[in-house]
Design a protein around this motif. Structure first.
Motif, PDB file in Angstrom:
ATOM      1  N   ARG A 299       0.836  -1.207   0.000  1.00 15.14           N
ATOM      2  CA  ARG A 299       0.000   0.000   0.000  1.00 15.14           C
ATOM      3  C   ARG A 299       0.874   1.261   0.000  1.00 15.14           C
ATOM      4  O   ARG A 299       0.611   2.210  -0.728  1.00 15.14           O
TER       5      ARG A 299
ATOM      6  N   TYR B  52       2.357   1.652  -3.505  1.00 15.25           N
ATOM      7  CA  TYR B  52       1.330   2.079  -4.464  1.00 15.25           C
ATOM      8  C   TYR B  52       1.020   3.561  -4.287  1.00 15.25           C
ATOM      9  O   TYR B  52       0.971   4.320  -5.255  1.00 15.25           O
ATOM     10  N   GLU B  53       0.812   3.983  -3.046  1.00 13.90           N
ATOM     11  CA  GLU B  53       0.429   5.376  -2.795  1.00 13.90           C
ATOM     12  C   GLU B  53       1.554   6.352  -3.116  1.00 13.90           C
ATOM     13  O   GLU B  53       1.284   7.505  -3.467  1.00 13.90           O
TER      14      GLU B  53
ATOM     15  N   VAL C 196      -5.352   5.261  -2.257  1.00 14.50           N
ATOM     16  CA  VAL C 196      -6.338   4.249  -2.619  1.00 14.50           C
ATOM     17  C   VAL C 196      -7.682   4.786  -2.148  1.00 14.50           C
ATOM     18  O   VAL C 196      -7.801   5.270  -1.028  1.00 14.50           O
TER      19      VAL C 196
ATOM     20  N   LEU D 175     -11.898   0.760  -0.875  1.00 13.63           N
ATOM     21  CA  LEU D 175     -11.159  -0.080  -1.822  1.00 13.63           C
ATOM     22  C   LEU D 175      -9.947  -0.688  -1.138  1.00 13.63           C
ATOM     23  O   LEU D 175      -9.426  -0.149  -0.165  1.00 13.63           O
ATOM     24  N   GLU D 176      -9.503  -1.808  -1.655  1.00  9.72           N
ATOM     25  CA  GLU D 176      -8.282  -2.446  -1.194  1.00  9.72           C
ATOM     26  C   GLU D 176      -7.474  -2.841  -2.417  1.00  9.72           C
ATOM     27  O   GLU D 176      -8.003  -2.894  -3.526  1.00  9.72           O
ATOM     28  N   LEU D 177      -6.187  -3.094  -2.222  1.00 15.87           N
ATOM     29  CA  LEU D 177      -5.315  -3.409  -3.352  1.00 15.87           C
ATOM     30  C   LEU D 177      -5.297  -4.911  -3.620  1.00 15.87           C
ATOM     31  O   LEU D 177      -5.027  -5.714  -2.732  1.00 15.87           O
ATOM     32  N   ASP D 178      -5.585  -5.260  -4.858  1.00 11.85           N
ATOM     33  CA  ASP D 178      -5.557  -6.656  -5.307  1.00 11.85           C
ATOM     34  C   ASP D 178      -4.229  -6.899  -6.006  1.00 11.85           C
ATOM     35  O   ASP D 178      -3.838  -6.136  -6.889  1.00 11.85           O
TER      36      ASP D 178
ATOM     37  N   GLU E 180      -4.034  -3.368  -8.081  1.00 11.17           N
ATOM     38  CA  GLU E 180      -5.213  -2.671  -8.602  1.00 11.17           C
ATOM     39  C   GLU E 180      -6.198  -2.422  -7.457  1.00 11.17           C
ATOM     40  O   GLU E 180      -6.538  -3.354  -6.726  1.00 11.17           O
ATOM     41  N   PRO E 181      -6.665  -1.178  -7.291  1.00  9.57           N
ATOM     42  CA  PRO E 181      -7.671  -0.924  -6.248  1.00  9.57           C
ATOM     43  C   PRO E 181      -9.025  -1.500  -6.663  1.00  9.57           C
ATOM     44  O   PRO E 181      -9.513  -1.211  -7.759  1.00  9.57           O
TER      45      PRO E 181
ATOM     46  N   ASP F 296     -12.979  -3.285  -4.850  1.00 16.69           N
ATOM     47  CA  ASP F 296     -13.761  -3.467  -3.630  1.00 16.69           C
ATOM     48  C   ASP F 296     -13.447  -4.856  -3.052  1.00 16.69           C
ATOM     49  O   ASP F 296     -12.866  -5.713  -3.716  1.00 16.69           O
TER      50      ASP F 296
ATOM     51  N   ASN G 224     -11.979  -8.484  -4.789  1.00 14.30           N
ATOM     52  CA  ASN G 224     -10.691  -9.018  -4.347  1.00 14.30           C
ATOM     53  C   ASN G 224     -10.844 -10.469  -3.889  1.00 14.30           C
ATOM     54  O   ASN G 224     -10.043 -11.337  -4.256  1.00 14.30           O
TER      55      ASN G 224
END
Length: 169
Positions: A54, A57-58, A64, A68-71, A86-87, A89, A93
């Motif tokens: 995370r 990514y940020e 994000v 949403l969460e990161l897949d 990829e963000p 839901d 995921n």
């Protein structure tokens, strides 16, 4: 001696990994000695641990979104490569994963071979524990409901009366 920035510390911890199937770039792997109990990287930032993927990514793509969460598109939990994340839901995921919920959602047939893609065969119930619904095979549900009643409905076997002979005493 100047202290290194969080971005420098982060970059120093990653190592290149393999290029997973379906991806065009290699994974950026987080060290194994800095993983949480689920296998995701942990990064020390501002006095606490944050998910390493995370943070990475940020730093490159921005925050994000809420809810949403990161897949991990590469399916490698140690990977912190921003282009492998990829963000999405939570439901998306989970359904993309290899967990039991995802496996069952992808099933085309029930355990008895009935077609789960046919709406006439499938009943979807919405109990409080499953707000998005549960698929149930109608034919199997009928069989399960019938089983306990079969003994009640079974024909009664007539017994012939057996009278032992009396003997004079």
């Amino acid at each position: 001696m100047a202290r290194s920035t969080p971005a420098e510390r982060f970059a120093a911890k990653t190592t290149p990994g393999p290029i997973p199937a379906g991806m065009t770039t290699p994974c950026r792997l987080w060290p194994e000695n800095s993983l949480d109990r689920d296998g995701y990287g942990r990064f020390w930032l501002d006095g606490r641990y944050v998910p390493a993927h995370r943070y990475g990514y940020e730093q490159t793509r921005g925050p994000v979104g809420d809810g949403l969460e990161l897949d991990h598109l590469c399916s490698v939990r140690r990977c912190v490569a921003d282009d492998h994340l990829e963000p999405v839901d939570h439901r998306t995921n989970v359904l993309r994963s290899t967990g039991p919920s995802a496996v069952n959602a992808r099933r085309k047939r029930c355990v008895n071979g009935h077609d789960l893609t046919d709406p006439a065969v499938v009943h979807i119930s919405y109990p409080p524990s499953h707000p998005n619904g549960m698929r149930k095979c109608r034919a199997c549900a009928r069989d399960r409901a019938r089983r306990p009643r079969e003994q009640q409905l079974a024909p009664v076997a007539h017994l012939t009366a057996h009278h032992p002979e009396r003997t004079a005493a």
